[in-house]
Design an enzyme around this catalytic site. Structure first.
Site, PDB file in Angstrom:
ATOM      1  N   GLY A 219      -6.499 -11.999   3.342  1.00 58.75           N
ATOM      2  CA  GLY A 219      -7.723 -11.218   3.489  1.00 58.75           C
ATOM      3  C   GLY A 219      -8.649 -11.826   4.532  1.00 58.75           C
TER       4      GLY A 219
ATOM      5  N   GLY B   8      -1.003 -13.488   3.606  1.00 60.80           N
ATOM      6  CA  GLY B   8      -0.646 -12.443   2.657  1.00 60.80           C
ATOM      7  C   GLY B   8       0.857 -12.264   2.530  1.00 60.80           C
TER       8      GLY B   8
END
Ligand code: AMP
Length: 407
Positions: A388, A365
């Site tokens: 995620g 991320g």
């Protein structure tokens, strides 16, 4: 136990569906970064070398099937897989790469059956199908019927139980066909499993959590509290904790419905919070902050905390230097803006100092973007490709739908 791609038997002439993550940043067919395509090459090249007929499927962007038909059509046009197939063709030349613009039906079947040994077919964006995200049974069955084996190599999608990640391998497995993890998955699963199955030599184990939302990372805090020796908190989520402890946070972001939870977590005695902050007024994420930017221990009214301050950088650095294992997710501040980068850079620097002495994982991320932007990627033991997915893997104690289905 997971079967690896190298353990698959009799691949010569077999049709193998590989779920890859070709969700590359692109606009109007111009690919900005082909790292995700390159990340799948070890698995693709291995299968080609074994003489398999390689069928690649991936999602690309978002397609909202509930929108009006013309909107869906526009989204499909913007997320066409054809340019990605063309780029793969350039990369693996002279290996033949063809593209099928259909996601179902006779055209797709014929394209798969036309493959020769060692050739590659890229199928259109899986999300063209409404049933993909619903893990639709008929869709999964149709895709499964096209091939003899399945390899999962899309770690970034392994936290989603979709037709192409879970539906297809469950059907193939039930039919006694081979399913396996590809090289990218092996690396991700092995490294992240180490972060949940903590060994004595990995202690002290320090987790670093930052980013914007506490609620996104709630379950992960609970799991990490059970496993880690210390949790360092930075980013916007630090202010929810500070507020819960009765401190002034000015106009800093705060999730009021999480105060009790934050207090409960803090009572563990394992959580470290910032002792100073870089603050500004009138912060606008799209532009530079306006007005005075200063370092404070108590945030004055009208100011917002946007990075950890110098004392906190020192405190956190000292903690990181003692660690034998690190899991990091979420930047310490608004690292996209120069005025608020120092905290995130300090974490990168501290981790660089323990290179070779500790096992260090960056959980994808925004923190992975920051690590790359500041040039520290090579200093980490592992930088995950799935933000995620890596968080969910920690949250769920090493389990992900797209991994469990292969077990
Ligand atoms: P996340 O997706 O939860 O990891 O959050 C990443 C985003 O959080 C980045 O875009 C950062 O700019 C932002 N962020 C980090 N610290 C702060 C802060 N103190 N205030 C506002 N945004 C922040």
């Amino acid at each position: 136990m997971l079967t690896t791609v190298e353990q698959l038997k009799d691949l010569k002439g077999k049709k193998v569906l590989v779920r890859v993550d070709f969700n590359v940043p692109q606009k109007n067919g111009v690919i900005r970064d082909d790292n995700r395509i390159r990340a799948a090459l070890p698995t693709i090249n291995y299968l080609v070398a074994q003489g398999a007929k390689v069928v690649l499927m991936s999602h690309l962007g978002k397609i909202k099937h509930k929108e009006a038909p013309e909107v869906v059509e526009a989204q499909k046009a913007a997320n066409n897989m054809a340019p990605i197939a063309a780029r793969l063709g350039e990369i693996v030349a002279p290996v033949k790469v063809s593209f099928c613009a259909e996601t179902r039906g006779e055209t797709l079947k014929a394209a798969v059956n036309a493959l020769n040994e060692g050739e590659i077919l890229v199928v259109q964006n899986t999300r063209y199908e409404k049933g993909e995200e619903k893990n639709d049974e008929a869709l999964s069955a149709e895709w499964a019927s096209l091939v003899d084996a399945f390899v999962m190599d899309a770690f970034g999608s392994a936290h989603r139980a979709h037709a192409s990640t879970v539906g297809v391998p469950s059907i193939l497995k039930a039919e006694g066909k081979q399913v396996a993890e590809g090289y990218l998955m092996i690396k991700e699963v092995d490294n992240l499993t180490r972060c949940v199955e903590v060994k004595a030599e990995d202690r002290p184990y320090v987790a670093i959590l930052g980013g914007f939302k506490v609620s996104d990372k709630i379950k992960v805090i609970e799991t990490l509290l059970a496993k880690c020796d210390k949790i360092i908190i930075g980013g916007a989520m630090a202010y929810t904790f500070k507020k819960a402890l009765g401190q002034e946070i000015g106009t800093s972001p705060c999730e009021l419905d999480q105060l009790d939870y934050a207090k409960k977590c803090y009572a563990s005695g394992k959580i470290l919070l910032p002792v100073d902050s870089v603050v500004a007024q009138h912060f606008d994420p799209a532009e530079r902050a306006e007005g005075e930017i200063k370092v404070v221990e108590q945030i004055p009214e009208g100011y917002e905390g946007l990075d950890i301050g110098p004392k906190t950088r020192e405190l956190y650095t000292n903690e990181i230097l003692k660690a034998h294992m690190i899991f990091w997710n979420g930047p310490m501040g608004v690292f996209e803006q120069e005025d608020f980068q120092a905290g995130t850079i300090a974490v990168c620097e501290a981790i660089a100092k323990i290179e070779g002495k500790a096992f260090t994982v960056c959980g994808g991320g925004d923190s992975a973007s920051a690590v790359k932007q500041f040039g520290y990627k090579s200093k980490f033991s592992h930088v995950s490709t799935g933000g995620g997915a890596s968080l969910e893997m920690i949250e769920n104690d090493g389990h992900l739908p797209g991994v469990d289905v292969l077990r």
